[in-house]
Write an enzyme that holds these catalytic residues in place. Structure first.
Site, mmCIF file in Angstrom:
data_model
loop_
_atom_site.group_PDB
_atom_site.id
_atom_site.type_symbol
_atom_site.label_atom_id
_atom_site.label_comp_id
_atom_site.label_asym_id
_atom_site.label_seq_id
_atom_site.Cartn_x
_atom_site.Cartn_y
_atom_site.Cartn_z
ATOM 1 N N THR A 1 0.862 -1.175 0.000
ATOM 2 C CA THR A 1 0.000 0.000 0.000
ATOM 3 C C THR A 1 0.900 1.226 0.000
ATOM 4 O O THR A 1 2.121 1.103 -0.170
ATOM 5 C CB THR A 1 -1.012 -0.073 1.174
ATOM 6 O OG1 THR A 1 -1.937 1.002 1.036
ATOM 7 C CG2 THR A 1 -0.353 -0.010 2.540
ATOM 8 N N LYS B 1 3.331 1.069 -4.008
ATOM 9 C CA LYS B 1 2.707 0.321 -5.108
ATOM 10 C C LYS B 1 3.466 0.438 -6.439
ATOM 11 O O LYS B 1 3.444 -0.479 -7.244
ATOM 12 C CB LYS B 1 1.260 0.788 -5.311
ATOM 13 C CG LYS B 1 0.315 0.310 -4.216
ATOM 14 C CD LYS B 1 -1.119 0.704 -4.540
ATOM 15 C CE LYS B 1 -2.058 0.259 -3.447
ATOM 16 N NZ LYS B 1 -3.470 0.540 -3.747
ATOM 17 N N ASN C 1 -0.465 -4.109 -6.160
ATOM 18 C CA ASN C 1 -0.885 -4.108 -4.748
ATOM 19 C C ASN C 1 -0.761 -5.498 -4.120
ATOM 20 O O ASN C 1 -0.910 -5.645 -2.917
ATOM 21 C CB ASN C 1 -2.311 -3.568 -4.579
ATOM 22 C CG ASN C 1 -3.355 -4.573 -5.030
ATOM 23 O OD1 ASN C 1 -3.108 -5.378 -5.924
ATOM 24 N ND2 ASN C 1 -4.510 -4.546 -4.414
ATOM 25 N N ASP D 1 -6.858 -4.326 -7.147
ATOM 26 C CA ASP D 1 -7.791 -3.216 -6.848
ATOM 27 C C ASP D 1 -8.909 -3.159 -7.885
ATOM 28 O O ASP D 1 -10.098 -3.166 -7.549
ATOM 29 C CB ASP D 1 -7.057 -1.863 -6.868
ATOM 30 C CG ASP D 1 -6.337 -1.581 -5.558
ATOM 31 O OD1 ASP D 1 -6.704 -2.171 -4.535
ATOM 32 O OD2 ASP D 1 -5.390 -0.769 -5.577
ATOM 33 N N GLY E 1 -11.761 11.050 -10.661
ATOM 34 C CA GLY E 1 -10.464 10.729 -10.062
ATOM 35 C C GLY E 1 -9.519 10.111 -11.064
ATOM 36 O O GLY E 1 -9.956 9.550 -12.086
ATOM 37 N N GLY F 1 -6.247 8.909 -9.547
ATOM 38 C CA GLY F 1 -5.178 8.397 -8.674
ATOM 39 C C GLY F 1 -5.029 6.891 -8.859
ATOM 40 O O GLY F 1 -5.490 6.324 -9.865
ATOM 41 N N GLY F 2 -4.407 6.242 -7.872
ATOM 42 C CA GLY F 2 -4.100 4.812 -7.985
ATOM 43 C C GLY F 2 -5.343 3.955 -8.182
ATOM 44 O O GLY F 2 -5.373 3.068 -9.053
ATOM 45 N N ALA F 3 -6.397 4.210 -7.391
ATOM 46 C CA ALA F 3 -7.606 3.397 -7.492
ATOM 47 C C ALA F 3 -8.282 3.621 -8.844
ATOM 48 O O ALA F 3 -8.691 2.660 -9.512
ATOM 49 C CB ALA F 3 -8.571 3.740 -6.352
ATOM 50 N N GLY G 1 -18.117 0.661 -1.960
ATOM 51 C CA GLY G 1 -16.688 0.329 -1.973
ATOM 52 C C GLY G 1 -16.349 -0.857 -1.089
ATOM 53 O O GLY G 1 -15.251 -1.424 -1.203
HETATM 54 P P1 NDP Z 1 -4.728 8.798 -4.647
HETATM 55 O O1 NDP Z 1 -4.151 9.735 -3.661
HETATM 56 O O2 NDP Z 1 -3.833 8.094 -5.615
HETATM 57 O O3 NDP Z 1 -5.835 9.596 -5.547
HETATM 58 C C1 NDP Z 1 -6.786 10.430 -4.940
HETATM 59 C C2 NDP Z 1 -7.731 10.963 -6.023
HETATM 60 O O4 NDP Z 1 -8.741 11.736 -5.382
HETATM 61 C C3 NDP Z 1 -7.052 11.881 -7.030
HETATM 62 O O5 NDP Z 1 -7.649 11.724 -8.290
HETATM 63 C C4 NDP Z 1 -7.354 13.272 -6.448
HETATM 64 O O6 NDP Z 1 -7.350 14.293 -7.435
HETATM 65 C C5 NDP Z 1 -8.759 13.058 -5.968
HETATM 66 N N1 NDP Z 1 -9.166 14.024 -4.956
HETATM 67 C C6 NDP Z 1 -8.816 14.036 -3.624
HETATM 68 N N2 NDP Z 1 -9.404 15.062 -2.994
HETATM 69 C C7 NDP Z 1 -10.146 15.734 -3.943
HETATM 70 C C8 NDP Z 1 -10.988 16.863 -3.922
HETATM 71 N N3 NDP Z 1 -11.208 17.550 -2.785
HETATM 72 N N4 NDP Z 1 -11.598 17.246 -5.058
HETATM 73 C C9 NDP Z 1 -11.405 16.560 -6.211
HETATM 74 N N5 NDP Z 1 -10.597 15.460 -6.304
HETATM 75 C C10 NDP Z 1 -9.992 15.061 -5.185
HETATM 76 O O7 NDP Z 1 -5.585 7.754 -3.815
HETATM 77 P P2 NDP Z 1 -6.090 6.299 -4.276
HETATM 78 O O8 NDP Z 1 -6.534 6.386 -5.679
HETATM 79 O O9 NDP Z 1 -5.099 5.286 -3.898
HETATM 80 O O10 NDP Z 1 -7.350 6.093 -3.308
HETATM 81 C C11 NDP Z 1 -8.534 6.834 -3.493
HETATM 82 C C12 NDP Z 1 -9.581 6.343 -2.502
HETATM 83 O O11 NDP Z 1 -9.913 5.003 -2.837
HETATM 84 C C13 NDP Z 1 -9.075 6.315 -1.043
HETATM 85 O O12 NDP Z 1 -10.061 6.868 -0.220
HETATM 86 C C14 NDP Z 1 -8.904 4.827 -0.753
HETATM 87 O O13 NDP Z 1 -9.185 4.535 0.592
HETATM 88 C C15 NDP Z 1 -9.949 4.211 -1.667
HETATM 89 N N6 NDP Z 1 -9.640 2.846 -2.064
HETATM 90 C C16 NDP Z 1 -10.615 1.906 -1.896
HETATM 91 C C17 NDP Z 1 -10.387 0.609 -2.255
HETATM 92 C C18 NDP Z 1 -11.455 -0.400 -2.050
HETATM 93 O O14 NDP Z 1 -11.150 -1.607 -2.119
HETATM 94 N N7 NDP Z 1 -12.691 -0.014 -1.821
HETATM 95 C C19 NDP Z 1 -9.089 0.175 -2.830
HETATM 96 C C20 NDP Z 1 -8.154 1.266 -3.023
HETATM 97 C C21 NDP Z 1 -8.437 2.538 -2.635
HETATM 98 P P3 NDP Z 1 -5.963 15.036 -7.867
HETATM 99 O O15 NDP Z 1 -5.295 14.121 -8.855
HETATM 100 O O16 NDP Z 1 -6.408 16.297 -8.474
HETATM 101 O O17 NDP Z 1 -5.167 15.233 -6.601
#
Ligand code: NDP
Length: 282
Positions: free
Chosen positions: A66, A70, A91, A106, A130, A132-134, A248
């Site tokens: 994590t 990753k 992961n 994931d 979004g 990010g990683g997920a 989720g």
């Molecule tokens: P990252 O930090 O890689 O990505 C976060 C994402 O959220 C980015 O796209 C970021 O945008 C966006 N973001 C955060 N805050 C804001 C905001 N205020 N307004 C708009 N966009 C926002 O995190 P992960 O992708 O790893 O994880 C994301 C979520 O997924 C977490 O809460 C995690 O717990 C959850 N998760 C759940 C899983 C499951 O099995 N259910 C598995 C993996 C993760 P920007 O690029 O602009 O910063």
């Protein structure tokens, strides 16, 4: 002869103390009477190489990675699954015959949870909030499972554009980045809408993505990656509009179930795992 040696699995991360996966995997090991352990281990970024050596030295069955490992783990692995190669992040590591095999469960967990809800991806138009990683893992798996088009809506344009062009170039799906405007309208032809941002995660349970909620229709299946709480405001609002919702929690349980099977070769007791997770968030 009695065997007192446990098979080892676990997770490396920093921070990692609040990662609930161990509870879920240990409940599954107990239910299947397997002498396996899941260790939740804090590994600093600069120690990842040594930690991966320890996976080999201890003959561990595998390990989860994590934050922040990753992507950084890739040079320490012998092989990658096709999806992990495209996503560029791992992961789950499986050790087999002395080789470390990298997988990304994931997105696969998300797709399994979606399919279990009765939904299919074949020919579907998907919109993901979004990048990010997920989001990356989910977008790639949606594309590999037949989604015809994927819209990426992300706050930071650079990451959003990068993910859209990854899907365009590495999969058969078309993809487009859409700038996240205030009260963002969800494209009307969206069939599956996914919040893959971290917005709404406990304790910030009153936060919700800044979209025009009137553009969520009863023709959409709306999903969230947030698992605590399971029913986010985003999902509750979508349900109030008549949309079908997928939490989720299902994604988390299904990816833990996939990891369990990859490490043990045994079918996962999904119900036991889901109950264990729900108890944690009571
Ligand atoms: P990252 O930090 O890689 O990505 C976060 C994402 O959220 C980015 O796209 C970021 O945008 C966006 N973001 C955060 N805050 C804001 C905001 N205020 N307004 C708009 N966009 C926002 O995190 P992960 O992708 O790893 O994880 C994301 C979520 O997924 C977490 O809460 C995690 O717990 C959850 N998760 C759940 C899983 C499951 O099995 N259910 C598995 C993996 C993760 P920007 O690029 O602009 O910063």
């Amino acid at each position: 002869m009695k065997n007192y040696r446990a098979e080892l699995t676990g997770v490396f991360g920093d921070p990692v103390d609040d990662n609930p996966t161990g509870v879920v995997e240990e409940a599954a090991f107990a239910a299947k009477d397997l002498n396996y352990r899941y260790l939740t281990v804090k590994v600093l970024p600069e120690d990842l190489g040594k930690a991966m050596d320890s996976v080999r030295i201890f003959g561990m069955k595998g390990i989860n990675l994590t934050m922040p490992h990753k992507i950084k783990v890739l040079p320490y692995l012998d092989e990658l699954s096709p999806a992990a190669k495209i996503i560029g992040a791992v992961n789950t590591v499986i050790q087999k015959d002395g080789k470390l095999y990298g997988e990304n469960t994931d997105g696969k967990g998300f797709v399994t949870a979606l399919k279990n809800s009765g939904e299919t991806l074949e020919g579907k138009k998907v919109t993901i909030l979004g990048a990010g990683g997920a989001a990356r893992a989910i977008a790639v798996e949606c594309a590999l499972n037949g989604a015809v088009h994927i819209n990426i809506i992300n706050r930071s344009a650079e990451k959003g554009e990068e993910l859209a062009s990854l899907i365009q170039s590495e999969t058969d799906s078309s993809a487009q980045y859409l700038t996240w405007e205030s009260s963002m309208k969800i494209p009307a032809d969206t069939q599956i809408l996914i919040n893959a941002t971290s917005i709404g995660f406990s304790p910030n349970v009153t936060d919700k993505p800044d979209i025009d909620y009137s553009t969520i229709t009863n023709q959409m299946c709306v999903c969230d990656v947030i698992f605590n709480p399971a029913e986010t405001i985003f999902l509750k609002t979508a349900a109030a509009n008549g949309a079908k919702i997928v939490t989720g929690l299902g994604m988390l349980v299904q990816q833990a179930a996939l990891n369990f099977t990859l490490w043990t070769g045994v079918e996962a007791p999904v119900d036991v795992m889901e109950e264990a997770l729900k108890r944690e968030f009571e």
